[in-house]
Enzyme design. Structure first.
Site, mmCIF file in Angstrom:
data_model
loop_
_atom_site.group_PDB
_atom_site.id
_atom_site.type_symbol
_atom_site.label_atom_id
_atom_site.label_comp_id
_atom_site.label_asym_id
_atom_site.label_seq_id
_atom_site.Cartn_x
_atom_site.Cartn_y
_atom_site.Cartn_z
ATOM 1 N N ASP A 62 -34.437 -17.534 -51.427
ATOM 2 C CA ASP A 62 -33.828 -16.975 -50.217
ATOM 3 C C ASP A 62 -32.584 -17.724 -49.734
ATOM 4 O O ASP A 62 -32.107 -17.465 -48.642
ATOM 5 C CB ASP A 62 -34.862 -16.918 -49.093
ATOM 6 C CG ASP A 62 -35.159 -18.285 -48.518
ATOM 7 O OD1 ASP A 62 -35.199 -19.254 -49.292
ATOM 8 O OD2 ASP A 62 -35.347 -18.388 -47.299
ATOM 9 N N GLU A 63 -32.099 -18.649 -50.528
ATOM 10 C CA GLU A 63 -30.917 -19.409 -50.105
ATOM 11 C C GLU A 63 -29.917 -19.528 -51.232
ATOM 12 O O GLU A 63 -30.306 -19.670 -52.390
ATOM 13 C CB GLU A 63 -31.321 -20.829 -49.705
ATOM 14 C CG GLU A 63 -31.840 -20.964 -48.298
ATOM 15 C CD GLU A 63 -32.137 -22.415 -47.972
ATOM 16 O OE1 GLU A 63 -31.228 -23.248 -48.098
ATOM 17 O OE2 GLU A 63 -33.291 -22.699 -47.617
ATOM 18 N N HIS A 110 -20.769 -16.130 -75.091
ATOM 19 C CA HIS A 110 -21.321 -17.261 -75.838
ATOM 20 C C HIS A 110 -21.045 -17.080 -77.323
ATOM 21 O O HIS A 110 -20.748 -18.036 -78.035
ATOM 22 C CB HIS A 110 -22.820 -17.387 -75.584
ATOM 23 C CG HIS A 110 -23.127 -18.026 -74.266
ATOM 24 N ND1 HIS A 110 -22.503 -19.171 -73.820
ATOM 25 C CD2 HIS A 110 -23.992 -17.681 -73.279
ATOM 26 C CE1 HIS A 110 -22.962 -19.492 -72.629
ATOM 27 N NE2 HIS A 110 -23.875 -18.603 -72.275
ATOM 28 N N HIS A 164 -22.149 -11.760 -70.851
ATOM 29 C CA HIS A 164 -22.428 -13.192 -70.940
ATOM 30 C C HIS A 164 -22.815 -13.574 -72.371
ATOM 31 O O HIS A 164 -22.315 -14.561 -72.919
ATOM 32 C CB HIS A 164 -23.555 -13.535 -69.970
ATOM 33 C CG HIS A 164 -23.764 -14.998 -69.787
ATOM 34 N ND1 HIS A 164 -23.028 -15.737 -68.916
ATOM 35 C CD2 HIS A 164 -24.621 -15.859 -70.397
ATOM 36 C CE1 HIS A 164 -23.423 -16.991 -68.977
ATOM 37 N NE2 HIS A 164 -24.393 -17.096 -69.868
ATOM 38 N N ASP A 186 -28.783 -17.772 -45.934
ATOM 39 C CA ASP A 186 -30.209 -18.032 -45.789
ATOM 40 C C ASP A 186 -30.854 -16.756 -45.259
ATOM 41 O O ASP A 186 -30.529 -16.296 -44.166
ATOM 42 C CB ASP A 186 -30.399 -19.200 -44.797
ATOM 43 C CG ASP A 186 -31.817 -19.740 -44.824
ATOM 44 O OD1 ASP A 186 -32.703 -19.028 -45.337
ATOM 45 O OD2 ASP A 186 -32.042 -20.859 -44.322
ATOM 46 N N CYS A 220 -26.388 -22.057 -71.083
ATOM 47 C CA CYS A 220 -25.624 -22.796 -70.069
ATOM 48 C C CYS A 220 -26.361 -22.923 -68.746
ATOM 49 O O CYS A 220 -25.899 -23.610 -67.857
ATOM 50 C CB CYS A 220 -24.278 -22.114 -69.829
ATOM 51 S SG CYS A 220 -24.462 -20.490 -69.082
#
Length: 620
Positions: free
Chosen positions: A207-208, A559, A555, A116, A540
DNA sequence: GGGTCCGGGATCG
DNA sequence: TTCCACGATCCCGGACCC
């Protein structure tokens, strides 16, 4: 921002005199002791907030809500009083059985880390304008504050507080308007760090984030605390911002832990049942995510439950008065249980926008607002290639009463014209009325049926990916026709996909074919097509910021590789099956959903590549 | 009596 | 001077329908 910044407490200070203190009963959410709020003159804050709110429409509405809650508490007390001994022993058996079952599901094998950022928006603003350092500052406006720095918190200023009250509490308070571009930029930097520890991390907000650091700890022979130290240090190096961390065997506890030594600190809860139960025993229920002001008051006033341990002590009463799912949630909190599997990639359920204005009865103004909102909503839906079936009109009257009015249509819509048409109908039925807010929400998306495969993450086909890119163009939806997505998808030329053979070239071909309706060309267009808002993978749902150039390329490659593999296996099947039929299969394929099974996927990997599994959130 | 829809409410950041 | 946001999710109870 941490939700607990909005904690409540109607603490009654010691009555040294008998002078009336009406503010003491005004149950504001701004007086709970929080990080940086120690030593705040709570009574003064409460009095000022009360004085400034008193007599306002907002205040009257708060009183109405309060009265409603009191009534609810009274009803529950009566219910409780009417329980017979036999009832209680029955519910005790139910509770004990469920508690025992839940306890066996305890998984102490994982190490979760919750990060956090400290006063994130405020810290970012200070970084870009160092002259703010040391001065009380809040990010937001006169009407609402998003977050306050620690200097401002000393005055009782905090998130979700209206600015005009904050400036009364702290006359020298500096207001800085929100700048999400800036926060997103810094958030991306932090996420790049998180990615190194858990490529599968879950961002809870800018922010977390939650990280499963089990693997890192094992591979590097480090404790959870050591990893947290290192990660925080790396976040600081990357951004110049501090953060706090919590380490625990599940996400629920990790979140609680990250709040303990805020700011710039961390707390580790060991993977040990006794340690967890000890920790939980004195933990106030309000610290738990999901238990807010109302639930806290009800549990306290009806059951005298204050700590998580109390939740177990009073389990029979909870099962007697709450729904099974609520009661189960409460006792699982009492056991210190929480999510240990990576959460599912969830498809969007609704999309909405709303605007507040000064209260008026002007119907022409309402119509103008509806036009604006319809256009915004339509544009937002287009960005994600969504068509929706249920439209909900939200109104807030001059007296702060909130009303919603919904209608479910025969077919899916998206155009602003269609949205406006139905929204106007809904509003008309409410007139005349004095309003201070109008909002529109769309739900029941075509995706619900697997339109772009997001609803079933085990069915992520490149075909669907391309379809979602291709279908970015505007389609005229005829209400009388069936689901527009079907016709839409029929435009896709499967040949283009099946004939691909080289990863990189394939991507280019796909880009080109997808770019027809898009002025952009080249690699940048691939990101805008494959990455929703230049951020979220349309296939995804994994989130990778633009700065992850290589990762994003990889990535995309995965796929493609995955798609090609599938193509090899069932090329003909794909061509022959109707799309509708495939969607049905996806639904059928989803039977494992909620049964705790995980569908393992293996992709071609080499040392340089991140395994494809890493990009997919595991299903629980 | 079991689905489904609607409206309200709680919660979160 | 200013006078309590916005976007999203989940849950629950009641109405309605078959």
């Amino acid at each position: 921002m941490a939700k607990s910044e909005q904690s409540s407490s109607s603490s009654s200070s010691s009555m040294v005199d008998s002078a009336p203190r009406p503010w003491e009963s005004y149950n504001t959410v701004y007086t709970n002791a929080k990080a940086g709020m120690e030593g705040v003159d709570k009574e003064k804050v409460q009095r000022i907030v009360y004085e400034m709110s008193k007599g306002s429409k907002y205040f009257e509405n708060e009183e109405r809500k309060e009265a409603y809650m009191k009534q609810k508490i009274e009803n529950m007390r009566n219910h409780l009083a009417n329980l017979k001994a036999t009832d209680i022993s029955h519910y005790q058996r139910v509770a004990d059985k469920r508690i025992a079952e839940l306890d066996t599901t305890r998984d102490l094998s994982r190490i979760w880390l919750h990060v956090d950022m400290d006063a994130f928006y405020a810290a970012v603003e200070t970084l870009s304008n160092p002259s703010l350092k040391g001065k009380p500052m809040a990010v937001g406006s006169m009407s609402m504050i998003s977050t306050a720095n620690y200097e401002a918190r000393k005055f009782g200023v905090r998130a979700a507080m209206p600015g005009f009250i904050a400036s009364k509490l702290c006359p020298d308070l500096i207001f800085v308007p929100t700048d999400f571009k800036k926060y997103t930029y810094y958030s991306d930097l932090t996420r790049k760090v998180y990615h190194e520890y858990d490529p599968n991390f879950t961002a809870a907000s800018l922010d977390e984030a939650y990280l499963d650091i089990t693997k890192v700890c094992k591979e590097r022979d480090l404790s959870g605390g050591e990893v947290a130290e290192e990660l925080r240090e790396n976040v600081y190096k990357a951004t110049g911002l501090t953060c706090s961390a919590g380490v625990a065997p599940n996400r629920l506890l990790a979140k609680v832990c990250s709040d303990i030594n805020k700011p710039n600190g961390q707390f580790v809860l060991p993977n040990d049942r006794v340690a967890i139960m000890t920790f939980i025993s004195s933990l106030p229920i309000r610290k738990i995510g999901g238990i807010g002001k109302v639930t806290e008051t009800i549990l306290k006033d009806v059951f005298e439950i204050k700590t998580c341990e109390d939740l177990l002590q009073k389990s029979s009463l909870l099962f007697a008065l709450f729904s099974p799912s609520s009661a189960e949630f409460f006792v699982s909190v009492g056991l210190g249980l929480g999510g240990t599997e990576a959460p599912n990639v969830r498809s969007r359920k609704s999309m909405s926008n709303e605007r507040t204005f000064s209260a008026t009865k002007d119907e022409a103004f309402f119509n103008q607002k509806l036009v604006e909102l319809s256009e915004m909503l339509s544009a937002d839906m287009e960005k994600e290639d969504l068509h929706g079936k249920t439209l909900t009109l939200k109104l807030k009257t001059a007296s702060f009463e909130v009303r919603t009015r919904a209608m479910t249509l025969q077919s899916y819509i998206r155009s602003s014209k269609d949205i406006l048409k139905h929204a106007s109908k809904l509003l008309k039925a409410e007139l005349p009325v004095s309003l201070r807010l109008i909002g529109l929400r769309m739900s029941h998306f075509n995706e619900d049926k697997g339109g772009s495969g997001v609803s079933d993450p085990t069915q992520r086909t490149l075909l669907n990916f391309i379809k979602s890119g291709e279908s970015n163009k505007e389609t005229v939806v005829d209400e009388e026709n069936s689901d527009p997505c079907f016709e839409h998808f029929s435009e896709i030329d499967d040949q283009n996909i099946c004939s691909l053979n080289d990863d990189h070239e394939n991507l280019q071909v796909i880009e080109t074919c997808c770019s027809d309706n898009n002025n952009e060309t080249g690699p940048s267009s691939s990101s805008s097509l494959m990455w929703l808002d230049d951020y979220k993978c349309l296939v995804c749902g994994i989130e990778l910021p633009p700065s992850f150039v290589e990762e994003r390329q990889e990535h995309s490659d995965f796929h493609l590789a995955q798609k090609l593999q599938q193509e090899e296996e069932s090329e003909q099947t794909y061509k022959n099956l109707s799309f509708k039929h495939r969607m049905m299969s996806q639904k059928d394929g989803g039977v494992e959903k909620g049964k705790g099974k995980k569908k393992q996927k293996h992709a071609v990997t080499n040392g340089d590549h991140i395994p494809i599994d890493a990009f997919f959130t595991k299903r629980s």
